[in-house]
Design a protein around this motif. Structure first.
Motif, PDB file in Angstrom:
ATOM      1  N   UNK A 180       0.829  -1.212   0.000  1.00 22.62           N
ATOM      2  CA  UNK A 180       0.000   0.000   0.000  1.00 22.62           C
ATOM      3  C   UNK A 180       0.865   1.265   0.000  1.00 22.62           C
ATOM      4  N   UNK A 181       1.517   1.562  -1.107  1.00 24.05           N
ATOM      5  CA  UNK A 181       2.242   2.840  -1.161  1.00 24.05           C
ATOM      6  C   UNK A 181       1.262   3.997  -1.330  1.00 24.05           C
ATOM      7  N   UNK A 182       1.557   5.129  -0.706  1.00 22.95           N
ATOM      8  CA  UNK A 182       0.747   6.312  -1.003  1.00 22.95           C
ATOM      9  C   UNK A 182       1.388   7.070  -2.159  1.00 22.95           C
ATOM     10  N   UNK A 216      -2.246  -1.362  -3.782  1.00 26.73           N
ATOM     11  CA  UNK A 216      -3.236  -0.366  -3.374  1.00 26.73           C
ATOM     12  C   UNK A 216      -2.525   0.973  -3.226  1.00 26.73           C
ATOM     13  N   UNK A 217      -2.872   1.925  -4.087  1.00 26.30           N
ATOM     14  CA  UNK A 217      -2.223   3.237  -4.088  1.00 26.30           C
ATOM     15  C   UNK A 217      -3.154   4.247  -3.445  1.00 26.30           C
ATOM     16  N   UNK A 218      -2.736   4.751  -2.293  1.00 24.16           N
ATOM     17  CA  UNK A 218      -3.535   5.748  -1.584  1.00 24.16           C
ATOM     18  C   UNK A 218      -3.231   7.140  -2.118  1.00 24.16           C
ATOM     19  N   UNK A 219      -4.279   7.882  -2.464  1.00 23.16           N
ATOM     20  CA  UNK A 219      -4.128   9.227  -3.006  1.00 23.16           C
ATOM     21  C   UNK A 219      -4.685  10.286  -2.056  1.00 23.16           C
ATOM     22  N   UNK A 220      -4.680   9.955  -0.756  1.00 22.26           N
ATOM     23  CA  UNK A 220      -5.170  10.859   0.285  1.00 22.26           C
ATOM     24  C   UNK A 220      -6.609  11.282  -0.033  1.00 22.26           C
ATOM     25  N   UNK A 221      -6.873  12.570  -0.073  1.00 27.35           N
ATOM     26  CA  UNK A 221      -8.229  13.061  -0.286  1.00 27.35           C
ATOM     27  C   UNK A 221      -8.797  12.762  -1.660  1.00 27.35           C
ATOM     28  N   UNK A 222      -7.938  12.348  -2.582  1.00 25.87           N
ATOM     29  CA  UNK A 222      -8.411  12.041  -3.937  1.00 25.87           C
ATOM     30  C   UNK A 222      -8.907  10.605  -4.083  1.00 25.87           C
ATOM     31  N   UNK A 223      -8.768   9.792  -3.031  1.00 24.12           N
ATOM     32  CA  UNK A 223      -9.241   8.416  -3.111  1.00 24.12           C
ATOM     33  C   UNK A 223      -8.118   7.412  -3.201  1.00 24.12           C
ATOM     34  N   UNK A 224      -8.318   6.372  -4.009  1.00 27.59           N
ATOM     35  CA  UNK A 224      -7.313   5.315  -4.120  1.00 27.59           C
ATOM     36  C   UNK A 224      -7.491   4.557  -5.427  1.00 27.59           C
ATOM     37  N   UNK A 235     -10.768   2.003  -9.409  1.00 31.40           N
ATOM     38  CA  UNK A 235     -10.547   3.340  -8.852  1.00 31.40           C
ATOM     39  C   UNK A 235     -11.775   3.772  -8.065  1.00 31.40           C
ATOM     40  N   UNK A 236     -11.525   4.529  -7.013  1.00 28.24           N
ATOM     41  CA  UNK A 236     -12.626   5.084  -6.251  1.00 28.24           C
ATOM     42  C   UNK A 236     -12.197   6.390  -5.609  1.00 28.24           C
ATOM     43  N   UNK A 237     -13.082   7.354  -5.629  1.00 30.88           N
ATOM     44  CA  UNK A 237     -12.806   8.636  -4.994  1.00 30.88           C
ATOM     45  C   UNK A 237     -13.133   8.551  -3.506  1.00 30.88           C
ATOM     46  N   UNK A 238     -12.534   9.432  -2.734  1.00 28.33           N
ATOM     47  CA  UNK A 238     -12.774   9.467  -1.293  1.00 28.33           C
ATOM     48  C   UNK A 238     -13.948  10.385  -0.981  1.00 28.33           C
ATOM     49  N   UNK A 239     -14.701  10.100   0.072  1.00 24.66           N
ATOM     50  CA  UNK A 239     -15.775  11.013   0.480  1.00 24.66           C
ATOM     51  C   UNK A 239     -15.203  12.314   1.017  1.00 24.66           C
ATOM     52  N   UNK A 253      -6.966   2.276   6.376  1.00 31.22           N
ATOM     53  CA  UNK A 253      -7.282   1.816   5.028  1.00 31.22           C
ATOM     54  C   UNK A 253      -6.891   0.355   4.850  1.00 31.22           C
ATOM     55  N   UNK A 254      -5.726  -0.009   5.380  1.00 28.04           N
ATOM     56  CA  UNK A 254      -5.284  -1.405   5.302  1.00 28.04           C
ATOM     57  C   UNK A 254      -6.275  -2.310   6.030  1.00 28.04           C
TER      58      UNK A 254
END
Length: 305
Positions: A180-182, A216-224, A235-239, A253-254
């Motif tokens: 899970x790299x960000x 799994x790539x975490x994109x902070x506020x942009x989702x993952x 792909x999915x955006x974050x709330x 998240x993990x």
């Protein structure tokens, strides 16, 4: 059983100071004492979500006793290796106009203690999952994650690695179930600026080529973004919400991903659960609860595409 390993647990002393000034006596407006460490955070959120978990790692001294007691208060099982010298570290988290942290070093881990951890890990079965998360203390070799996975190659258990830099690169040849790299860690790994979605995906595919099954790539506020072992890109955006505390959001998240995967075996659901858990922790002063994650899932307007 889900096992987590935290090499350098901490007792996190989180203080709020309304207008911190250096060189003066400052008084807190709020205080918290929480057990800290990436693997420990994963265990706590897993238990909050109804998944049984055991926290492994190293503890020492009076702070170690307090850390273990607080972890058990969450309902988590523990099987730490106790060190004969030193004490587990205390990390100071100062919240004011500018947030600052002072992290302790932690105790030295002896060869005998490390062998004790290896012996515990040797008992894991193919039905278990193992989470290796976070940095390592200076007293351990930088190849410690690699050494653990090398010892477990004959087992068919699923191993999740949440680490950065060489710690992550060294284990890819052992085919971890999930990494899970960000976005920042991914950029540092490849030493290039990454700003576009296709760039993140391209780098994730390269990590998969090196051996990772799921990325799994975490994109902070942009989702993952999730690249599955079947080659599917999900792909999915974050709330949306107000970030109160980002510490532990990635670990949540993990935990959410693991929970979602165990519930259905569906990677799309696992991704949504991961984002819901990570966001719930980010929008709260403490780690996500089941009620918060369930509510977050219901509020998520953006479906997996």
């Amino acid at each position: 059983m889900i096992y987590t390993v935290t090499f350098n647990p901490s007792l996190d002393y989180i203080v709020q100071v309304e207008a911190f000034q250096t060189g003066r006596v400052n008084r807190t407006s709020s205080e918290q004492l929480l057990p800290g460490g990436k693997g420990i955070n994963v265990s706590i959120v897993l238990k909050n979500l109804g998944i049984e978990t055991t926290a492994l790692g190293f503890l020492a001294g009076f702070t170690g006793k307090e850390i273990e007691e607080r972890i058990r208060e969450y309902g988590c099982r523990t099987d730490f290796t106790w060190l004969l010298k030193g004490h587990s570290r205390i990390n100071l988290k100062l919240k004011s106009a500018i947030e600052s942290e002072i992290n302790g070093q932690g105790p030295d881990i002896s060869e005998e203690a490390l062998m004790n951890l290896y012996e515990k890990l040797s008992r894991l079965t193919d039905e278990d999952m193992l989470v290796l998360a976070g940095s390592i203390p200076a007293s351990l070799p930088s190849s410690i994650y690699q050494q653990i996975m090398s010892r477990l190659t004959k087992k068919n258990l699923k191993i999740i690695v949440d680490a950065s830099g060489d710690l992550l690169l060294q284990v890819l040849k052992y085919h971890p179930f999930l990494i899970k790299p960000n976005n920042h860690e991914l950029s540092e790994l490849f030493d290039i600026p990454l700003t576009k979605e296709e760039d993140y995906i391209a780098c994730g595919l390269k990590l998969q080529e090196k051996g990772a099954k799921n990325v799994l790539i975490s994109l902070a506020g942009a989702g993952a973004i999730l690249i599955t072992e079947q080659g599917e890109v999900i792909k999915s955006k974050a709330p949306k919400g107000k970030v109160v505390n980002s510490v532990g959001a990635g670990d949540s998240m993990v935990a959410g991903f693991i929970t979602g995967y165990l519930e259905t075996g569906n990677y799309g659901h696992a991704l949504k659960m991961g984002i819901a858990a990570g966001s719930s922790s980010a929008f709260s002063s403490q780690l996500a609860t089941k009620a918060e994650v369930t509510a977050m899932l219901e509020k998520m307007e953006n479906k997996v595409v």
